[in-house]
Design an enzyme around this catalytic site. Structure first.
Site, mmCIF file in Angstrom:
data_model
loop_
_atom_site.group_PDB
_atom_site.id
_atom_site.type_symbol
_atom_site.label_atom_id
_atom_site.label_comp_id
_atom_site.label_asym_id
_atom_site.label_seq_id
_atom_site.Cartn_x
_atom_site.Cartn_y
_atom_site.Cartn_z
ATOM 1 N N TRP A 55 103.503 53.580 2.264
ATOM 2 C CA TRP A 55 102.320 54.266 1.742
ATOM 3 C C TRP A 55 102.711 55.429 0.815
ATOM 4 C CZ3 TRP A 55 100.223 59.228 1.970
ATOM 5 C CH2 TRP A 55 98.883 59.329 1.574
ATOM 6 N N HIS A 56 103.846 56.066 1.119
ATOM 7 C CA HIS A 56 104.238 57.253 0.346
ATOM 8 C C HIS A 56 104.776 56.937 -1.026
ATOM 9 C CE1 HIS A 56 103.806 59.328 4.211
ATOM 10 N NE2 HIS A 56 103.624 60.399 3.481
ATOM 11 N N GLY A 57 105.176 55.699 -1.283
ATOM 12 C CA GLY A 57 105.674 55.383 -2.610
ATOM 13 C C GLY A 57 106.427 54.077 -2.591
#
Lengths: 346, 439
Positions: free
Chosen positions: B304-306
């Site tokens: 989700w963060h990248g």
């Protein structure tokens, strides 16, 4: 809930909204500034509303730039930030190093290829006729004033040695990156000795204080200085006529008294940066070409004691090809005065 | 538009607040919806279509789910739900991970928000929103649009229908906003310069102390940046009459990784817990399945963060630590004096953040190696220089991140100071002398 508490809440809510709107109003009331003296650049002007500019985002972009460029009391905000940084014990703020004794230092990125200039001139006139002064950065000379453990890069030649041995004197400005005229004289002395020229003695120049509250480029970046600088003139007193930009500029003379009150008072010397300046003195012979950056501006007056003609070129602004432009002239010597790139290391 | 800009603070915010306060209550959702669209579209008008699509699509899905529920058409309901999740995740995948287009701002947040809406309507936990302005206001709500917190629909369902503006909320909201702004501009951005300085050094010039300074600075930057944004979001939402949940609870105070993740980015953790971990069975189906579930959640959290591999490794790193804690040493850790837990947590979190911060996985691992003795020297002049420049700020940041002085944030004097200094720093950042020293 107590009356006092309600009053406090109302005050904060009202003050917040009023301040935000107030800054907007202040912005509307003030006229756009065209140019920022401290930043040396044109400021963004209010963009015009156009549908396609809005859709591709360029209007929004310019609007934001305009807003920040024209923000009310910009310099004061910057000064407030600097004070806060100093409170936090910072020794380097936005590229300005806070040294001892209120000296400010900075790195430097050379904006012209001076080595190439030297090579071109040597090719054209031969090695003996070309000389060079590498201007050391203040931080490379006033080493004891630089915050530990920073060191500034330098070429340790005769010019540096002469400046270094006089580092207790007022040879660099505190709030500006330039050297003082006294500093320039020591460089000139070292250069003259190398060239076998007898320099104008320091005792015989006419010293006068031109400005006592000079604030220079380092100040301009952080809007903070504990001590102001003094601009001193060391005038060798040679009579000369000066033509700026081949006569396109109205300026004349080596020193510009009217600019002492401007924000960039260093322009007192040779009016700052011009592509070409021609100086004719009452000496008998010699034509010196000086390729230079702004450090040379307060050194050139000493050179008027040795040459009949001095042509000063600033390769950063001089648009024509320098070697071919010089071919049409009788040149006896070439001198390059500039500061190389300077880095802080630790 | 970002909050920490003159444009937002001195144009958008006052204009929006004035209109919002002056219109009759029944139009406030519409004002919020339209205002948020202006906020989002500023400078990047194209992607507004994407967000509008997402909003309309799930508005429709909500109504359909409710229709299906009323007429007991379970098959239709399941289809609509699957469709909603599929479309939202595809949007996210296409724009976040394909690398074909620039990342639309806030897409990771609003897709998760609208998914929470359809899932909750499907589960019958909330009724569908019939008013388009109200639903639009929920999806696009500018305070939390670009950096969260991820607000679940059911958290604000009541306040979307009816909310009161009062001085007390305004007062507290202003306080939260001003302190949040300070966290972002005065702490995160400034300590970030220390990280940048370390990141810019060649490996051979980095000592062990330098590496630790750099990664600690990054850990602090990340925390203050993110929690500062959350504070501003919560504060502005409160000015508008919404009461959002806290997103950070002084995570660096934690005595274990398990505790850390209960205090860090709470809304994301809760989202995954509620919509992934528990539906998968949570901890009710035996240890083995629980471990599987934890690993799934943390793989997703990482992704989700990248899209870089370092994010995946970062997520799994914490997932594995959580499993190890659960199975082995959490009990034992809790029996020790608190400082052991603090040191253990920081020693585990800071290298984790170093991996998160680095441009790629190799750079992250290199930095961690330097921290643990891979550097030639324990300390050097460079470290001394950084420490003398940033030592005090570092102390302030640590002090603030432990929540030692959280009562200070209640005093309006601190808000005013924080606000004015932030503006000064923002103005300074736009102060660009053009090759100033050469003229």
């Amino acid at each position: 809930m107590s009356q006092r508490k309600i009053k406090k809440e109302m005050t904060i809510c009202a003050a917040f909204l009023l301040f935000l709107c107030g800054m907007w109003a202040a912005d509307l009331l003030q006229e756009d500034r065209l140019y920022s003296e401290w930043e040396k650049r044109m400021l963004v002007q209010k963009p015009k509303w156009k549908l396609n500019a809005v859709l591709d985002g360029s209007y929004e972009h310019t609007y934001e730039e305009w807003l920040t460029d024209q923000f009310p009391a910009r310099d004061q905000w910057v000064s407030m930030k600097t004070r806060c940084e100093i409170l936090l014990g910072k020794k380097e703020i936005d590229g300005i190093y806070l040294g001892k004794d209120d000296f400010l230092f900075s790195e430097n990125t050379a904006t012209a290829d001076w080595d190439r200039m030297e090579a071109l001139m040597t090719e054209q006139y031969g090695k003996e006729k070309v000389s060079r002064i590498h201007v050391p950065a203040a931080g490379a000379v006033l080493t004891e004033k630089v915050p530990y453990p920073v060191k500034f890069s330098v070429k340790k030649d005769a010019v540096w040695e002469n400046l270094y041995s006089h580092r207790d004197e007022y040879i660099y400005y505190r709030t500006d990156h330039h050297w003082t005229m006294r500093g320039a004289w020591y460089a000139y002395e070292a250069w003259a000795e190398e060239r076998g020229i007898i320099p104008v003695p320091l005792e015989s120049v006419k010293k006068s204080v031109q400005k006592e509250n000079f604030l220079g480029t380092h100040y301009g970046r952080i809007h903070y200085a504990k001590q102001q600088d003094v601009i001193e003139l060391y005038d060798p007193g040679i009579i000369c006529s000066v033509v700026y930009d081949l006569g396109e500029s109205q300026r004349s003379g080596l020193y510009q008294d009217d600019l002492l009150e401007s924000e960039d008072a260093y322009r007192f010397f040779l009016d700052g940066n011009h592509p070409v300046i021609q100086i004719r003195t009452n000496q008998e012979k010699g034509h010196l070409v000086v390729l230079k950056d702004s450090f040379a501006n307060c050194l050139i007056p000493f050179l008027t004691a040795h040459y009949r003609d001095i042509t000063v070129l600033d390769p950063r602004y001089f648009r024509a090809d320098i070697p071919s432009w010089l071919e049409q002239q009788r040149v006896t010597e070439v001198l390059i005065i500039s500061q190389d790139s300077v880095h802080a290391v630790y | 538009m970002v909050f920490s800009s003159l444009l937002f603070i001195f144009r958008f915010l006052p204009a929006f607040l004035l209109v919002y306060v002056l219109v009759p209550e029944r139009h406030r959702n519409l004002v919020l919806f339209l205002g948020s669209l202006v906020f989002y579209a500023w400078g990047e008008p194209v992607y507004i279509c994407l967000m509008l699509f997402s909003a309309f699509f799930d508005y429709g899905n909500g109504l359909m789910l409710e229709y299906a529920g009323r007429n007991e058409k379970a098959g239709l309901a399941r289809m609509v739900l699957m469709g909603s999740i599929l479309v939202n995740l595809s949007l996210l995948a296409a724009f976040k991970y394909s690398g074909l287009w620039p990342l639309p701002v806030g897409i990771s947040f609003y897709t998760f928000q609208t998914m929470s809406y359809t899932i909750d309507v499907y589960r019958g936990e909330v009724s569908a929103q019939r008013s388009l302005p109200a639903f639009g206001a929920y999806v696009s709500m500018f305070p939390q649009l670009i950096a969260g917190p991820i607000v679940k629909y059911k958290e604000v369902a009541v306040e979307l229908e009816q909310r009161l503006l009062n001085m007390k909320d305004g007062y507290r909201g202003i306080g939260r906003f001003c302190t949040g702004l300070g966290k972002k501009v005065l702490l995160a951005n400034q300590i970030g310069l220390l990280w940048e300085a370390v990141q810019g050094m060649p490996d051979e010039k980095i000592s062990v102390l330098t590496a630790w300074l750099g990664s600690t600075a990054y850990a602090l930057q990340l925390y203050f940046d993110f929690s500062g944004y959350s504070d501003m979001a919560i504060g502005m939402a409160q000015m508008l009459g919404f009461h959002l949940q806290e997103n950070f609870q002084y995570p660096y105070r934690s005595k274990s990784i398990t505790e850390f993740w209960r205090r860090w980015h709470i809304s994301l953790g809760q989202w995954f817990r509620e919509y992934v971990y528990i539906p998968l069975g949570g901890n009710r189906k035996g240890l083995l399945l629980q471990i599987r579930n934890i690993l799934i959640v943390w793989t997703l959290t990482g992704i989700w963060h990248g899209k870089g591999w370092n994010f995946l490794v970062w997520g799994l790193y914490f997932g594995i630590l959580l499993i190890l804690e659960k199975c082995f040493w959490l009990k034992c850790l809790e029996a020790q004096p608190p400082f052991c837990g603090h040191i253990y947590t920081m020693a585990a979190v800071i290298p984790g953040m170093a991996v998160f911060a680095s441009e790629d996985l190799q750079a992250g691992i290199r930095l961690v190696m330097l921290m643990f003795g891979g550097a030639p020297r324990l300390w050097d002049a460079g470290a001394v220089w950084l420490l003398s420049n940033y030592g005090l700020l570092l102390a302030v940041c640590l002090f603030a991140s432990f929540g030692t002085a959280k009562r200070l944030a209640r005093y309006p004097v601190i808000w005013v100071l924080s606000f004015f200094l932030s503006v000064a720093y923002i103005v300074d950042a736009s102060y660009n002398p053009f090759l100033y020293f050469r003229f």
